[in-house]
Write an enzyme that holds these catalytic residues in place. Sequence first.
Site, PDB file in Angstrom:
ATOM      1  CB  ALA A 123      -0.911  -0.007   1.226  1.00 20.20           C
ATOM      2  CG  ASN A 191       1.297  -4.617   7.272  1.00 19.67           C
ATOM      3  OD1 ASN A 191       1.962  -5.467   7.837  1.00 19.67           O
ATOM      4  ND2 ASN A 191      -0.017  -4.512   7.424  1.00 19.67           N
ATOM      5  CG  HIS A 221      -0.191   5.200   3.609  1.00 24.45           C
ATOM      6  ND1 HIS A 221      -0.380   4.924   4.941  1.00 24.45           N
ATOM      7  CD2 HIS A 221      -0.904   4.277   2.930  1.00 24.45           C
ATOM      8  CE1 HIS A 221      -1.164   3.866   5.053  1.00 24.45           C
ATOM      9  NE2 HIS A 221      -1.506   3.454   3.854  1.00 24.45           N
TER      10      HIS A 221
HETATM   11  N1  LIG Z   1       1.997  -4.690   2.912  1.00 25.25           N
HETATM   12  C1  LIG Z   1       0.959  -3.859   2.876  1.00 25.25           C
HETATM   13  O1  LIG Z   1       1.046  -2.730   2.356  1.00 25.25           O
HETATM   14  C2  LIG Z   1      -0.337  -4.291   3.452  1.00 25.25           C
HETATM   15  C3  LIG Z   1      -0.395  -5.427   4.218  1.00 25.25           C
HETATM   16  N2  LIG Z   1      -1.571  -5.832   4.780  1.00 25.25           N
HETATM   17  C4  LIG Z   1      -1.528  -7.042   5.613  1.00 25.25           C
HETATM   18  O2  LIG Z   1      -1.786  -8.189   4.805  1.00 25.25           O
HETATM   19  C5  LIG Z   1      -2.347  -9.237   5.615  1.00 25.25           C
HETATM   20  C6  LIG Z   1      -3.631  -9.733   4.946  1.00 25.25           C
HETATM   21  O3  LIG Z   1      -4.575  -8.673   4.895  1.00 25.25           O
HETATM   22  P1  LIG Z   1      -6.130  -8.922   4.615  1.00 25.25           P
HETATM   23  O4  LIG Z   1      -6.307  -9.889   3.509  1.00 25.25           O
HETATM   24  O5  LIG Z   1      -6.779  -7.614   4.512  1.00 25.25           O
HETATM   25  O6  LIG Z   1      -6.537  -9.630   5.992  1.00 25.25           O
HETATM   26  P2  LIG Z   1      -7.855 -10.475   6.270  1.00 25.25           P
HETATM   27  O7  LIG Z   1      -8.012 -10.506   7.757  1.00 25.25           O
HETATM   28  O8  LIG Z   1      -8.973  -9.995   5.437  1.00 25.25           O
HETATM   29  O9  LIG Z   1      -7.455 -11.928   5.770  1.00 25.25           O
HETATM   30  C7  LIG Z   1      -6.642 -12.817   6.468  1.00 25.25           C
HETATM   31  C8  LIG Z   1      -7.140 -14.211   6.136  1.00 25.25           C
HETATM   32  O10 LIG Z   1      -6.312 -15.198   6.737  1.00 25.25           O
HETATM   33  C9  LIG Z   1      -7.163 -16.258   7.125  1.00 25.25           C
HETATM   34  N3  LIG Z   1      -6.540 -17.135   8.123  1.00 25.25           N
HETATM   35  C10 LIG Z   1      -6.516 -17.021   9.466  1.00 25.25           C
HETATM   36  N4  LIG Z   1      -5.851 -18.075  10.008  1.00 25.25           N
HETATM   37  C11 LIG Z   1      -5.475 -18.867   8.975  1.00 25.25           C
HETATM   38  C12 LIG Z   1      -4.781 -20.106   8.889  1.00 25.25           C
HETATM   39  N5  LIG Z   1      -4.305 -20.744   9.965  1.00 25.25           N
HETATM   40  N6  LIG Z   1      -4.584 -20.653   7.670  1.00 25.25           N
HETATM   41  C13 LIG Z   1      -5.031 -20.052   6.563  1.00 25.25           C
HETATM   42  N7  LIG Z   1      -5.711 -18.854   6.572  1.00 25.25           N
HETATM   43  C14 LIG Z   1      -5.913 -18.288   7.776  1.00 25.25           C
HETATM   44  C15 LIG Z   1      -8.391 -15.557   7.679  1.00 25.25           C
HETATM   45  O11 LIG Z   1      -9.490 -16.435   7.715  1.00 25.25           O
HETATM   46  P3  LIG Z   1     -10.783 -16.094   8.647  1.00 25.25           P
HETATM   47  O12 LIG Z   1     -11.337 -14.808   8.103  1.00 25.25           O
HETATM   48  O13 LIG Z   1     -11.668 -17.263   8.419  1.00 25.25           O
HETATM   49  O14 LIG Z   1     -10.222 -15.972  10.027  1.00 25.25           O
HETATM   50  C16 LIG Z   1      -8.576 -14.465   6.634  1.00 25.25           C
HETATM   51  O15 LIG Z   1      -9.369 -14.913   5.566  1.00 25.25           O
HETATM   52  C17 LIG Z   1      -2.566  -8.622   6.998  1.00 25.25           C
HETATM   53  O16 LIG Z   1      -1.498  -8.940   7.853  1.00 25.25           O
HETATM   54  C18 LIG Z   1      -2.570  -7.116   6.720  1.00 25.25           C
HETATM   55  O17 LIG Z   1      -2.207  -6.351   7.841  1.00 25.25           O
HETATM   56  C19 LIG Z   1      -2.726  -5.166   4.537  1.00 25.25           C
HETATM   57  C20 LIG Z   1      -2.720  -4.026   3.758  1.00 25.25           C
HETATM   58  C21 LIG Z   1      -1.516  -3.475   3.193  1.00 25.25           C
HETATM   59  O1  LIG Z   2      -3.319   1.517   3.657  1.00 18.91           O
HETATM   60  C1  LIG Z   2      -3.456   0.285   3.597  1.00 18.91           C
HETATM   61  O2  LIG Z   2      -4.034  -0.288   2.674  1.00 18.91           O
HETATM   62  C2  LIG Z   2      -2.952  -0.622   4.684  1.00 18.91           C
HETATM   63  C3  LIG Z   2      -1.959  -0.053   5.587  1.00 18.91           C
HETATM   64  O3  LIG Z   2      -1.934   1.097   5.895  1.00 18.91           O
HETATM   65  C4  LIG Z   2      -0.966  -0.965   6.159  1.00 18.91           C
HETATM   66  O4  LIG Z   2      -1.210  -2.171   6.247  1.00 18.91           O
HETATM   67  O5  LIG Z   2       0.110  -0.465   6.514  1.00 18.91           O
END
Ligand SMILES: NC(=O)C1=CN([C@@H]2O[C@H](COP(=O)(O)OP(=O)(O)OC[C@H]3O[C@@H](n4cnc5c(N)ncnc54)[C@H](OP(=O)(O)O)[C@@H]3O)[C@@H](O)[C@H]2O)C=CC1
Ligand SMILES: O=C([O-])CC(=O)C(=O)O
Length: 270
Positions: A123, A191, A221
């Site tokens: 992001a 993140n 951001h």
């Molecule tokens: N790098 C970046 O810029 C960004 C990073 N992120 C990060 O990316 C990650 C994913 O984000 P997002 O998709 O929005 O998160 P979500 O919470 O929407 O999705 C996470 C998924 O992981 C599943 N899950 C939980 N436990 C397990 C397991 N043991 N095995 C398999 N799947 C599992 C959850 O299932 P259930 O719903 O059934 O619990 C859920 O579907 C997060 O850590 C977020 O902070 C997000 C935005 C930007």
């Molecule tokens: O802006 C976004 O999509 C998510 C974000 O800030 C992060 O995970 O750091």
Amino acid sequence: MRQRPLRIGLAGLGSIGQQVARQLDAGIDGLELTAVAAADVEKARQNLAGFRALPRIGTLADLSDTDVVVEMLPARIFADIARPTLERGATLVVASAGALLSHMDLVEVARRTGGRIIVPSGAILGLDAVRAACEAPVASITIETRKSPASLAGAPYLAQQGIDVHALRAATTIFSGTAEEAALAFPANTNVAAALALAGLGPRRTEIRVIADPAVDRNIHTITVESAVARFTCHIDIVPNPENPRSGQLTSRSIIACLRDMVSPVRIGT
Ligand SMILES: NC(=O)C1=CN([C@@H]2O[C@H](COP(=O)(O)OP(=O)(O)OC[C@H]3O[C@@H](n4cnc5c(N)ncnc54)[C@H](OP(=O)(O)O)[C@@H]3O)[C@@H](O)[C@H]2O)C=CC1
Ligand SMILES: O=C([O-])CC(=O)C(=O)O
């Protein structure tokens, strides 16, 4: 030239994972969506209904025959897939960049096994210029993250400090600190600061300010870099995912662009 497509495994089928799965199923030359791991296999089956080629659906252990694992899990279980993937010498694409900061020993694992850790821009923007600037002396790198209360709700720091973001009536700075501190305080919201830190000055020299702003409906951001070779400010407003407003709609696209890079004969950007 590769003889077979790169086998991709998706760890997590939440707001980002579902978008990545859909784009892979639409077809990208050289990439095959082989397996997905979900917490709830039945829910995952419903989410993948209508796919042209249904991947295997299972647990994290079922990704063990893939070439590339894309981690898109809650931060708390990041290591459950990161470590085994790197131990077997495969490539790990990381969405939970903040969680990586607490597991930097994985870099040594990757070095030993030949695995790779790839952190897409996600992001945030400008990591190309940040990396280039860091080839010369850099004075400071800072990031301001401004989000709606809905995009911040649930962060551990808010509960620890007794902050009710939904009660705020005006933009309020709720956190100032390093990217390292932010990753623990806001594991699902900063993140971007972690990725910026890894690209630049590291988690202890990258400063972040988090603002809760009831007047915004985007994840906003702004990064500022002061270096010997350039001064720059980059700004981005991201549309939040309806299913999970903590995450914006750019990240899945960044992951897809990163996966395309792995099989493309041409690469653009640093
Ligand atoms: N790098 C970046 O810029 C960004 C990073 N992120 C990060 O990316 C990650 C994913 O984000 P997002 O998709 O929005 O998160 P979500 O919470 O929407 O999705 C996470 C998924 O992981 C599943 N899950 C939980 N436990 C397990 C397991 N043991 N095995 C398999 N799947 C599992 C959850 O299932 P259930 O719903 O059934 O619990 C859920 O579907 C997060 O850590 C977020 O902070 C997000 C935005 C930007
Ligand atoms: O802006 C976004 O999509 C998510 C974000 O800030 C992060 O995970 O750091």
